[in-house]
Scaffold this motif. Structure first.
Motif, PDB file in Angstrom:
ATOM      1  N   THR A 242      45.600  75.051  60.005  1.00  0.00           N
ATOM      2  CA  THR A 242      45.010  75.636  61.238  1.00  0.00           C
ATOM      3  C   THR A 242      45.304  77.246  61.138  1.00  0.00           C
ATOM      4  O   THR A 242      46.338  77.655  60.707  1.00  0.00           O
ATOM      5  N   LYS A 243      44.427  77.979  61.451  1.00  0.00           N
ATOM      6  CA  LYS A 243      44.484  79.457  61.625  1.00  0.00           C
ATOM      7  C   LYS A 243      44.551  79.941  60.290  1.00  0.00           C
ATOM      8  O   LYS A 243      45.174  80.959  60.052  1.00  0.00           O
ATOM      9  N   ASN A 244      44.369  79.053  59.234  1.00  0.00           N
ATOM     10  CA  ASN A 244      44.268  79.672  57.855  1.00  0.00           C
ATOM     11  C   ASN A 244      45.692  80.091  57.502  1.00  0.00           C
ATOM     12  O   ASN A 244      45.732  81.211  56.705  1.00  0.00           O
ATOM     13  N   LYS A 245      46.850  79.399  57.928  1.00  0.00           N
ATOM     14  CA  LYS A 245      48.140  79.754  57.545  1.00  0.00           C
ATOM     15  C   LYS A 245      48.447  79.613  56.091  1.00  0.00           C
ATOM     16  O   LYS A 245      48.939  80.403  55.498  1.00  0.00           O
ATOM     17  N   LYS A 246      48.416  78.144  55.660  1.00  0.00           N
ATOM     18  CA  LYS A 246      48.892  78.145  54.363  1.00  0.00           C
ATOM     19  C   LYS A 246      47.873  76.916  53.717  1.00  0.00           C
ATOM     20  O   LYS A 246      48.096  75.667  53.794  1.00  0.00           O
TER      21      LYS A 246
ATOM     22  N   ILE B  54      53.561  57.112  56.274  1.00  0.00           N
ATOM     23  CA  ILE B  54      54.017  58.275  55.450  1.00  0.00           C
ATOM     24  C   ILE B  54      52.739  59.316  55.186  1.00  0.00           C
ATOM     25  O   ILE B  54      52.652  60.695  55.495  1.00  0.00           O
ATOM     26  N   SER B  55      51.650  58.480  55.042  1.00  0.00           N
ATOM     27  CA  SER B  55      50.290  59.266  54.677  1.00  0.00           C
ATOM     28  C   SER B  55      49.622  59.937  56.022  1.00  0.00           C
ATOM     29  O   SER B  55      49.464  60.891  55.942  1.00  0.00           O
ATOM     30  N   LEU B  56      50.110  59.201  57.156  1.00  0.00           N
ATOM     31  CA  LEU B  56      49.771  59.804  58.215  1.00  0.00           C
ATOM     32  C   LEU B  56      50.514  61.091  58.561  1.00  0.00           C
ATOM     33  O   LEU B  56      49.962  62.121  59.037  1.00  0.00           O
ATOM     34  N   VAL B  57      51.729  61.041  58.459  1.00  0.00           N
ATOM     35  CA  VAL B  57      52.620  62.144  58.741  1.00  0.00           C
ATOM     36  C   VAL B  57      52.246  63.160  57.582  1.00  0.00           C
ATOM     37  O   VAL B  57      52.176  64.596  58.250  1.00  0.00           O
ATOM     38  N   LEU B  58      51.971  62.919  56.449  1.00  0.00           N
ATOM     39  CA  LEU B  58      51.714  64.102  55.528  1.00  0.00           C
ATOM     40  C   LEU B  58      50.186  64.731  55.981  1.00  0.00           C
ATOM     41  O   LEU B  58      49.915  65.817  55.635  1.00  0.00           O
ATOM     42  N   ASN B  59      49.280  63.847  56.341  1.00  0.00           N
ATOM     43  CA  ASN B  59      47.922  64.273  56.887  1.00  0.00           C
ATOM     44  C   ASN B  59      48.349  65.115  57.932  1.00  0.00           C
ATOM     45  O   ASN B  59      47.542  66.362  58.011  1.00  0.00           O
ATOM     46  N   ILE B  60      48.919  64.890  58.837  1.00  0.00           N
ATOM     47  CA  ILE B  60      49.322  65.956  60.116  1.00  0.00           C
ATOM     48  C   ILE B  60      49.935  67.133  59.849  1.00  0.00           C
ATOM     49  O   ILE B  60      49.551  68.122  60.227  1.00  0.00           O
ATOM     50  N   VAL B  61      50.767  66.927  58.751  1.00  0.00           N
ATOM     51  CA  VAL B  61      51.532  68.279  58.136  1.00  0.00           C
ATOM     52  C   VAL B  61      50.404  69.155  57.412  1.00  0.00           C
ATOM     53  O   VAL B  61      49.934  70.555  57.752  1.00  0.00           O
TER      54      VAL B  61
END
Length: 153
Positions: free
Chosen positions: A99-103, A86-93
């Motif tokens: 990326t590209k300063n989206k959020k 779960i930590s890995l998934v949140l990290n990837i999110v």
């Protein structure tokens, strides 16, 4: 504005988390297999029974605990593996969100939650906390209307 630092810290912590997931999975599988081996159990119980510091009642309690121990270790081990996934998934999110300063605010929140799940004071969580702080603190430079006017001409 470039968010390379946050992305690099997120990727490094994701790699550490993947290594931890693989290592812990191997440890749980091999540990439960070793603890379920009857020769290991009987040898441990024999050592407990021969120990003069234990009374007969205490030795029997330890022997019963040895029977339950593999199941407990397996359950806690797989539970921790699930928390790391779960930590890995949140990290990837968080990496995708930054990326590209989206959020960057969402990414910072994801990095903090992933860091808490990865272990409060582990190297992975410290990297994620630093990335989260960078997401919250770094602001894009202010551009004045005159600068944009002169750049377009």
């Amino acid at each position: 504005m470039s968010r390379t630092g946050e992305i690099v810290l997120g990727v490094i912590s994701a790699l550490f988390t993947i290594i931890a997931i693989i290592g812990l999975s191997i440890l749980v599988v091999s540990g439960s297999a070793a603890m379920q081996d009857e020769s290991v159990k009987s040898e441990f119980q024999q050592q407990i029974l021969n120990d003069p510091t234990f009374t007969g009642e205490e030795a029997e309690m330890v022997a019963q605990f040895v029977d339950v121990l593999p199941d407990m270790l397996s359950a806690f081990g797989w539970g921790f593996v699930i928390v790391l996934v779960i930590s890995l998934v949140l990290n990837i999110v968080g990496i995708v969100a930054v990326t590209k300063n989206k959020k960057p605010k969402l990414a910072g929140a994801m990095f903090i939650i992933a860091g808490l799940l990865a272990g409060i004071i582990s190297l992975t969580s410290i990297l994620l906390y630093i990335a989260a702080i960078m997401c919250f603190v770094r602001k894009p430079p202010v551009q004045f209307a005159e600068e944009e006017y002169y750049k377009t001409v």
